[in-house]
Write an enzyme that holds these catalytic residues in place. Structure first.
Site, mmCIF file in Angstrom:
data_model
loop_
_atom_site.group_PDB
_atom_site.id
_atom_site.type_symbol
_atom_site.label_atom_id
_atom_site.label_comp_id
_atom_site.label_asym_id
_atom_site.label_seq_id
_atom_site.Cartn_x
_atom_site.Cartn_y
_atom_site.Cartn_z
ATOM 1 C CB SER B 220 -5.892 -5.139 -9.231
ATOM 2 O OG SER B 220 -4.764 -4.928 -8.435
ATOM 3 N N GLY B 222 -8.907 -1.652 -7.670
ATOM 4 C CA GLY B 222 -9.906 -1.653 -6.589
ATOM 5 C C GLY B 222 -11.302 -1.868 -7.125
ATOM 6 N N GLY B 225 -12.210 -2.415 -10.834
ATOM 7 C CA GLY B 225 -11.900 -3.644 -11.561
ATOM 8 C C GLY B 225 -10.506 -3.649 -12.144
ATOM 9 N N GLY B 251 -6.797 -9.457 -4.462
ATOM 10 C CA GLY B 251 -5.764 -9.395 -5.495
ATOM 11 C C GLY B 251 -5.173 -10.770 -5.777
ATOM 12 C CG ASP B 252 -3.111 -12.680 -2.737
ATOM 13 O OD1 ASP B 252 -2.276 -11.993 -3.375
ATOM 14 O OD2 ASP B 252 -3.182 -12.679 -1.497
#
Lengths: 312, 312
Positions: B220, B222, B225, B251-252
């Site tokens: 990931s 930021g 993408g 992120g989760d």
């Protein structure tokens, strides 16, 4: 027993961080969790001095449960009885973030739970039932949402009707209305005195506070100590030297000293010496709100209590 | 069901203050309290999407009780089963102080409870018993004190032995050891990738992470993408435009999207579209960690998933 009232109890958390930098992330290196709110602080000191003490007020939610569990642990160290009234809302948390680099503290205070009229009435029944067995009562701290602003005036009148000496330690409009109900003692600090009376000159503000209804006023003036104006006379009380440390809880310890002296039948100079010594012992303790028993014993001898002539 | 593991659960508090000024006192105007820790965040999103999900890990003390009460409330909104293991220590709190004037957040994270060897063994028994009924498992977040640093490696091996696809989302030494146990997927961010591999160039760092044992890597990056390198191919996935808002929990949500696509038998491009859309819908939601269902539906159509050729 001595009864202390804490309508807005709190679960007090102290977080130590290496350095507080806004808008960044911090790993807390030490967490201290304690029952809080001014009346509970006063009760803890009284219990440590060996006075049987009962605490009432409100507690609710998971934080209220944590607070009551911690109070039950304190009871093993001193004679403290939990007579808190359950509320549906959650007891607030207060968080003191201590910057280990500078020693400065940043305070974050949650709002208290909303107290319903039915919960307030349940508290009044509990309070009125406890009063007849109390040697003295202390009404301490802010009011949570939902409690009428004249709450302390109601509690002062009930105590006086039951001939129980009553000390009031609050601020703002609850203090203004409480003073008008003629409490035996109030213990404002300089800011509270100024807000109540409009005067920034302590002697004049104390005089005005008595005129409005308080029988005795013990003003806590920070490092300058206490100014007491009572029906029995006027005194200044101060530690022998400036005390450095964490002032959190020092005012609550002064209230405990005044009550301890009162219920022991001591004259004002002894009550004031206890208040000054406990206050200094609290400032000097490593943990905020605790007091150092050795410093207390030492300062009880060294406190300077000076008569300033009769009351006006 | 999908199993999510959160060894270091948290009671997440968000405090709104008018303006954060260090070394002064603040009245908090709004308090939001939610169950937290990365695996619980993933589970909440999966449950909201309708996937049966079971959460395990540790919870203890008054904060653990508050967390489990809140989880029971979430179960009414989605199919979420609480299989957390009790510990003697208290679940940590995390506090996000949001400055209403600037929108900036200051984060205060308590340390987790000390987990005893007996508690760790009880967890392992619970985990091994849940594995056979899991369609996939996610291992998320930091390790509390007392849990062996090789914990995730142990959990990855057990999942692979049970033929359950396993996703690992952690950092530091637990990530390094977990990757060596050959998980099906890891989802590092740019910092975690760089710490693991020593390379600040994402494509190279992803290659190195696969060489160390991860079958698929979804990095990931930021606002840029996701970069996915898998045995089935390489893709870039991004929202159609830069999304502004609060990135907490994004992120989760991406992990939840990957798992949702996996258990539905979708190919990688669909899994990545779900991850990107849920991530964007989380950034855009008014409350940190929640996701906006309307934004999710919209971005699921608009997410740009671009093949980058076969895996190395």
């Amino acid at each position: 027993m001595i009864l202390t009232v804490t309508l807005n109890t709190a679960l007090d958390l102290t977080y130590r961080v290496p350095s507080l930098r806004p808008h960044s992330s911090h790993r807390i290196t030490e967490v201290i969790e304690r029952p809080g709110g001014k009346g509970l602080n006063v009760a803890r000191v009284l219990a440590a001095l060996g006075h049987p003490v009962t605490v009432t007020g409100f507690a609710g939610g998971g934080t209220g449960r944590a607070l009551r569990t911690a109070l039950a642990g304190l009871d093993e160290a001193g004679p403290l009885t939990d007579a808190l009234v359950p509320v549906a809302g959650a007891t607030r948390r207060t968080i003191a973030v201590v910057d280990a680099a500078t020693g400065d503290t940043t305070q974050l205070n949650e709002p208290g739970p909303l107290v319903s009229p039915a919960e307030w009435n349940t508290f009044l029944e509990r309070y009125d039932a406890l009063l007849p067995t109390a040697a003295a009562v202390a009404l301490c701290g802010s009011l949570p949402p939902g409690v009428p602003v004249g709450a302390y005036a109601r509690l002062v009148r009930a105590a006086r009707a039951a001939s129980v000496p009553v000390l009031l330690d609050t601020s703002g409009e609850p203090l203004r209305r409480g003073v008008a109900a003629r409490p035996d003692m109030v213990k404002p600090n300089a800011d509270e005195l100024a807000e109540l009376t409009g005067s920034h000159e302590p002697a004049q503000a104390v005089r005005e506070t008595r005129r409005r209804g308080a029988h005795a006023v013990v003003a806590s003036l920070g490092p300058e100590g206490l100014l007491a104006v009572t029906p029995e006379g006027r005194w200044r009380a101060a530690p022998p030297a400036r005390v450095s440390g964490n002032p959190t809880g020092a005012g609550d310890s002064a209230v405990a000293g005044l009550l301890s002296g009162l219920v022991s039948g001591e004259p004002w100079p002894v009550r004031l010496a206890r208040a000054v010594a406990l206050s200094a012992a609290t400032v000097r303790a490593p943990v905020a709100g605790e007091f150092d028993a050795g410093v207390y014993a030492e300062y009880l001898e060294l406190a300077e209590v000076t008569p300033e002539g009769p009351a006006d």
